[in-house]
Design an enzyme around this catalytic site. Structure first.
Site, short mmCIF file in Angstrom:
data_model
loop_
_atom_site.label_atom_id
_atom_site.label_comp_id
_atom_site.label_asym_id
_atom_site.label_seq_id
_atom_site.Cartn_x
_atom_site.Cartn_y
_atom_site.Cartn_z
N SER A 137 0.82 -1.21 0.00
CA SER A 137 0.00 0.00 0.00
C SER A 137 0.85 1.26 0.00
O SER A 137 1.92 1.30 0.62
CB SER A 137 -0.91 0.02 1.24
OG SER A 137 -1.52 1.27 1.42
N GLU A 139 0.19 3.73 1.65
CA GLU A 139 0.21 4.23 3.03
C GLU A 139 1.53 3.92 3.71
O GLU A 139 1.88 4.55 4.71
CB GLU A 139 -0.94 3.63 3.83
CG GLU A 139 -2.33 4.14 3.43
CD GLU A 139 -2.58 5.58 3.84
OE1 GLU A 139 -2.00 6.02 4.86
OE2 GLU A 139 -3.35 6.27 3.15
N TYR A 161 -2.14 0.22 10.40
CA TYR A 161 -2.34 -0.44 9.12
C TYR A 161 -1.07 -0.35 8.27
O TYR A 161 -0.59 -1.35 7.72
CB TYR A 161 -3.51 0.19 8.38
CG TYR A 161 -3.62 -0.20 6.92
CD1 TYR A 161 -4.12 -1.46 6.56
CD2 TYR A 161 -3.24 0.67 5.92
CE1 TYR A 161 -4.22 -1.82 5.23
CE2 TYR A 161 -3.33 0.31 4.58
CZ TYR A 161 -3.83 -0.94 4.24
OH TYR A 161 -3.92 -1.30 2.92
#
Length: 363
Positions: A137, A139, A161
Site C-alpha cells: 500500500s 500508506e 495499518y
C-alpha cells in the site's frame, strides 16, 4: 511466459469478496483461469461483489470455488494451498481501513502482517512452481521523504495499518530472496470504484451526494479535506497485479496515476456534477481526523509502465463520475437526469470495463 498463456491455470485469492478481489476474480475468469477464493466464516454472507460469479458447489467443473478460511489460521491456509495447488496466489485479504486500524491495532497487525507471513510460510514448502502477489500500500510511505514516491522511496508509516503493511512487504521480499519464491509486491496507490466500501472517504462522498439528492439526509460529515491522494480506477489496478505475476522475474512495482487530488477537490467535483454547492452540505467533524495523518501521496509508476506495459486510462473526473452515477442509481434516481452522469453504465457483472481490460491484456 507470454501474457496470453493462461489456459488451465489455477489462482487462489484471499479477500475475494472485497473491491479488488471481485474485480480480479472477474478478470481471471475472463482469461480462463480456475479461481478459488477464501472467505471468512460468518453468520451472514458478505459475497455481494461476487454473487454473479458464484454457482452451487454441488455442480462440477465450475471456474469459481469459495472456501472458508482465515489469515489468522495457519493450518487452514496450508491445507487450502495443498488441496488447491494454485499456480498463482493473490493476497488481498486484510483489515484495510486506516482509521479503524487505530482502534483495532492488534487485529490489524494479525490480519495484515502475520496473515501474510502465514501464507508465505505455507507457500515456502510447496513442491510445485507457484507465484505470489502481495497487496502492498502507498500508506507505507507515510510521512514522505520525497515526492513522487517510487520503489526506492523509504517507508515512514503513520498508522497501525501502514506499519503492518510494511512488515508484510519486507517479509515478501525476504521470502523471495531467502527462499527463491516468485513473490511480487504491488505498491498500489488509492484505487476506487463503485465497489469501494461505504466507510472509505471517496465512497462516503458519492453516497452522501446521492442521499442528499434523494432527500435522505441534508449533511455530509467529513474529516481532513486537505489530504491529497493519487486516485485511480480499481479495475485497471487489478490488471497490474496480474501482469506482475506474468513476468520472467519477480519484482516490486508502484502502481499509480501520477496525479494527486485533495479530498476537497473530490467533494467539489462530486457535488458540482449534480449542480450543488458542496459548502451548503459538508460539515467538518473532528472525530474523523486520525491521530497521525498522511498529508500527500503521489506515485511514480514509471517502472510499471516500462516493464509491465501498464498505464491508467480513467481520469480523476471520470472516476468520480462513475462512482457517483452508480450511487445515484442505487438511490433510485435516474442518473440520466444529470448531463455529466448520463450514459454511464452501472457496475454490473460482465461490465464493459472488465471485458475491455481482458481483451487488451490478451492482445
Amino acid at each position: 511466459m507470454g501474457l496470453g498463456a493462461n489456459v488451465g491455470k489455477t489462482a487462489l485469492i484471499t479477500g475475494i469478496t472485497g473491491q479488488d478481489g471481485s474485480y480480479l476474480a472477474e478478470l481471471l475468469l475472463a482469461k480462463d483461469y480456475e479461481v478459488h477464493g477464501v472467505i471468512r466464516r460468518s453468520s451472514n454472507f458478505n459475497t455481494g461483489h461476487i454473487d454473479h460469479l458464484y454457482h452451487d458447489p454441488h455442480e462440477r467443473g465450475l471456474p469459481l470455488t469459495l472456501h472458508y478460511g482465515d489469515l489468522a489460521d495457519a493450518s487452514c491456509l496450508t491445507k487450502l494451498v495443498m488441496r488447491i495447488k494454485p499456480d498463482e496466489v493473490y493476497n488481498l485479504g486484510a483489515q484495510s481501513h486506516v482509521a479503524v486500524s487505530f482502534e483495532m491495532p492488534e487485529f490489524t497487525a494479525d490480519a495484515v502482517a502475520m496473515g501474510t507471513l502465514r501464507l508465505l510460510e505455507a507457500l515456502h514448502w510447496v513442491d510445485w512452481p507457484v507465484r505470489f502477489y502481495q497487496a502492498s500500500s502507498s500508506e507505507m510511505f507515510g510521512k514522505v521523504h520525497e515526492s513522487p514516491q517510487n520503489e526506492m522511496t523509504p517507508f515512514r508509516p503513520r498508522s497501525p495499518y501502514a506499519v503492518s503493511k510494511v512488515f508484510a512487504h519486507h517479509m515478501t521480499v525476504q521470502y523471495r530472496e531467502a527462499h527463491g519464491l516468485f513473490a511480487c509486491s504491488g505498491v498500489l496507490f488509492n484505487h476506487e470504484s463503485p465497489r469501494r466500501g461505504a466507510t472509505f472517504v471517496t465512497r462516503k462522498i458519492t453516497r452522501g451526494v446521492a442521499q442528499i439528492l434523494a432527500g435522505e439526509t441534508s449533511k455530509l460529515y467529513l474529516g481532513n479535506l486537505s489530504a491529497e491522494r493519487d486516485w485511480g480506477f480499481a479495475p485497471e489496478y487489478v490488471e497490474a497485479m496480474w501482469r506482475m505475476l506474468q513476468q520472467p522475474e519477480p519484482d516490486d512495482y508502484v502502481v499509480a496515476t501520477g496525479e494527486a487530488h485533495s479530498v476537497q477537490e473530490f467533494v467539489e467535483l462530486a457535488f458540482s456534477l449534480v449542480g450543488l454547492n458542496w459548502k451548503d452540505y459538508v460539515e467538518i467533524d473532528k472525530r474523523y481526523f486520525r491521530p497521525t495523518d498522511v498529508e500527500t501521496l503521489l506515485g511514480d509508476s514509471s517502472k510499471a509502465r516500462a516493464k509491465l506495459g501498464w498505464a491508467p486510462k480513467t481520469s480523476f473526473r471520470d472516476l468520480v463520475r462513475i462512482m457517483l452515477a452508480n450511487d445515484v442509481r442505487e438511490a433510485q434516481i435516474d442518473p440520466n437526469t444529470y448531463r455529466e452522469l448520463a450514459g454511464i453504465e452501472p457496475d454490473i457483472p460482465g461490465s464493459r470495463v472488465i471485458a475491455r481490460i481482458a481483451r487488451e491484456v490478451a492482445a
